[in-house]
Design a protein around this motif. Structure first.
Motif, short mmCIF file in Angstrom:
data_model
loop_
_atom_site.label_atom_id
_atom_site.label_comp_id
_atom_site.label_asym_id
_atom_site.label_seq_id
_atom_site.Cartn_x
_atom_site.Cartn_y
_atom_site.Cartn_z
N UNK A 1 -16.26 -6.14 -2.36
CA UNK A 1 -14.89 -6.38 -1.92
C UNK A 1 -14.08 -5.11 -2.09
N UNK A 2 -13.25 -4.78 -1.09
CA UNK A 2 -12.36 -3.64 -1.21
C UNK A 2 -11.14 -4.08 -2.03
N UNK A 3 -10.91 -3.43 -3.14
CA UNK A 3 -9.77 -3.76 -4.00
C UNK A 3 -8.75 -2.63 -3.92
N UNK A 4 -7.54 -2.97 -3.52
CA UNK A 4 -6.45 -2.01 -3.47
C UNK A 4 -5.61 -2.24 -4.73
N UNK A 5 -5.80 -1.38 -5.72
CA UNK A 5 -5.23 -1.62 -7.04
C UNK A 5 -3.87 -0.96 -7.21
N UNK B 1 -3.50 5.82 -6.51
CA UNK B 1 -4.81 6.45 -6.39
C UNK B 1 -4.69 7.93 -6.07
N UNK B 2 -5.66 8.70 -6.53
CA UNK B 2 -5.73 10.12 -6.23
C UNK B 2 -6.84 10.38 -5.21
N UNK B 3 -7.01 9.45 -4.30
CA UNK B 3 -8.00 9.57 -3.23
C UNK B 3 -7.33 9.20 -1.91
N UNK B 4 -7.89 9.60 -0.77
CA UNK B 4 -7.28 9.24 0.51
C UNK B 4 -7.16 7.74 0.67
N UNK B 5 -6.15 7.34 1.42
CA UNK B 5 -5.88 5.92 1.61
C UNK B 5 -4.41 5.66 1.38
N UNK B 6 -3.98 4.41 1.50
CA UNK B 6 -2.56 4.13 1.28
C UNK B 6 -2.14 4.50 -0.13
N UNK B 7 -1.12 5.32 -0.27
CA UNK B 7 -0.66 5.78 -1.57
C UNK B 7 0.85 5.63 -1.62
N UNK B 8 1.37 5.30 -2.79
CA UNK B 8 2.78 5.01 -2.90
C UNK B 8 3.03 3.57 -2.50
N UNK C 1 -0.13 -0.63 6.18
CA UNK C 1 -1.33 -0.17 5.47
C UNK C 1 -2.39 -1.26 5.36
N UNK C 2 -2.10 -2.45 5.88
CA UNK C 2 -2.99 -3.60 5.69
C UNK C 2 -3.72 -3.99 6.96
N UNK C 3 -3.96 -3.02 7.82
CA UNK C 3 -4.74 -3.27 9.03
C UNK C 3 -5.92 -2.30 9.09
N UNK C 4 -6.85 -2.60 9.97
CA UNK C 4 -8.04 -1.78 10.14
C UNK C 4 -7.89 -0.88 11.38
N UNK C 5 -8.49 0.28 11.30
CA UNK C 5 -8.50 1.19 12.45
C UNK C 5 -9.72 0.90 13.30
N UNK C 6 -9.50 0.78 14.60
CA UNK C 6 -10.61 0.53 15.54
C UNK C 6 -10.47 1.49 16.71
#
Length: 420
Positions: free
Chosen positions: A233-237, A395-402, A408-413
């Motif tokens: 599962x992808x967890x956005x913490x 997070x200190x990795x790419x992805x939604x930050x702040x 930020x809650x959709x997928x890219x297609x």
């Protein structure tokens, strides 16, 4: 699809979570098919219902607060749990703002290949998004509205202390608003049972709930992130917080007083003033000003030598929220590096009259939000972006930050079409 008997030890909470997830999954196609106008209309209706049912909602919340008080809940946590007429009004206003927010196009052109095919990028719904969050009733509405605006269904698990309030919000506001506009009522599910087993179960259903937003203390979010990773599962913490305020030698006393006061207006929130750093050469001039502002707000400074880490988050220290850690640093770069090293990197403010000092701090700080002569309390989706948020990702990795919003809650297609 797994059955209840396959759930470890057939834990009742896990069974309840799977059943809620299945109902949300059944409703998800209806959410996607409803389209933007229907979702926005439902959000506006939800705002109306918040006002219409204010008395019942406040009564449900008062029962939660009374139970929490009897159980000895600390003042800072009680503040997060409590609803007031003003907070309900603000929740309704934010729903209306979200409904009126124009969405970017679902699809946009990227390029045309040498062979003539046209490449487009589009946003598609996740399907079902889960959320685990603390006992804050307003978050029930914030998260549900963001997930719906992203065209997905939601499974919500809140802290046990807020369960009655959350149930009233779903049953009196969210579900009726959806039904009134032809959207499946089951699109927003509330895990009906308290206990950590429900949160554990929610991050373990990648077949039904591929994305789960997790808010709370660092220890809890890290544990749930690990469980989710193991399950696929992808967890956005959204975990540790704690704002930092650096008082540069160039700071003026009036701005120091203002920023200290603004940063401690609420003590149970993640973006409050948590660590106060003072430029060593100016300590004797600036610290008395800051101390006076702290003590005027009932805040106890924690001075060196510290028996705790500098970044200890007081908002999560039940019963000791009314503290701010104080330390000295050697200028703006040392302050920025200390803030980044000792805290989660949520947000930091530089209080300075000298633009060079402020720029040095801003350039050296690597956290999510950095402010010059403005309080870290501004690190909030609604205040910064004009949209409610699901939480703040450090997070200190790419992805939604702040602040994380529906965008930020959709997928890219990618879509490739024949030559025009």
């Amino acid at each position: 699809m797994s059955t209840a008997s396959s759930i470890p030890e057939a834990i009742p909470e896990a069974i309840a979570v799977r059943e809620a997830a299945e109902r949300a999954a059944a409703a998800a196609p209806g959410v996607r098919a409803a389209g933007g106008p229907a979702i926005d209309a439902a959000l506006r209706t939800a705002a109306e219902l918040l006002r219409e049912h204010a008395e019942a909602l406040l009564a449900a919340n008062a029962a939660d607060v009374a139970t929490a008080e009897q159980g000895g809940m600390a003042a800072g946590l009680l503040d997060r749990l409590r609803l007031t007429p003003e907070r309900l009004a603000e929740m309704a206003h934010q729903l209306e703002v979200l409904a009126a927010t124009p969405e970017p196009p679902l699809q946009h052109a990227v390029r045309t290949l040498d062979s003539g095919e046209r490449v487009f990028e589009r946003r598609v719904p996740v399907g079902v998004i889960g959320a685990v969050f603390e006992a804050r009733p307003n978050v029930t509405v914030d998260v549900a509205s963001q997930v719906l605006k992203a065209r997905s269904a939601a499974v919500l698990r809140t802290g046990a202390a807020a369960l009655g309030s959350a149930r009233a919000l779903v049953e009196l506001v969210i579900a009726p608003a959806l039904a009134r506009h032809g959207i499946p009522e089951g699109a927003v599910q509330l895990v009906p049972t308290p206990g950590h087993a429900g949160a554990d179960a929610l991050v373990g259903l990648p077949d039904l709930v591929p994305l789960v937003v997790v808010r709370g203390s660092g220890d809890v979010t890290r544990r749930l992130s690990a469980l989710g990773a193991a399950a696929g599962t992808r967890v956005l913490a959204h975990a540790d917080g704690g704002g930092v305020l650096y008082l540069d030698a160039s700071a003026d006393e009036a701005t120091v007083e203002r920023l200290v006061t603004e940063g401690t207006d609420r003590l149970g929130v993640c973006n409050r003033l948590n660590l106060l750093l003072v430029d060593a050469p100016a300590y004797d001039r600036l610290w008395p000003v800051a101390e006076k502002a702290l003590r005027a707000g009932g805040i106890t400074p924690s001075l060196a030598p510290h028996a705790h880490p500098l970044g200890h988050e007081w908002a999560l220290d039940s019963g000791a929220e009314a503290h701010v850690t104080v330390a000295t640093v050697a200028g703006p770069v040392d302050a920025a590096l200390t803030a980044a090293r000792e805290t989660s990197g949520l947000a930091a403010t530089v209080c300075a009259a000298d633009e060079d000092a402020a720029t040095a701090f801003i350039d050296a700080y690597t956290g999510t939000g950095v402010f010059w002569n403005a309080t870290t309390r501004l690190l909030d989706g609604y205040k910064l972006l004009g949209l409610p948020e699901t939480g703040i990702n450090v997070d200190h990795t790419p992805g939604p930050r702040g602040p994380v919003t529906y965008l930020d809650l959709t997928l890219r297609q990618f879509v490739v079409l024949p030559p025009a």
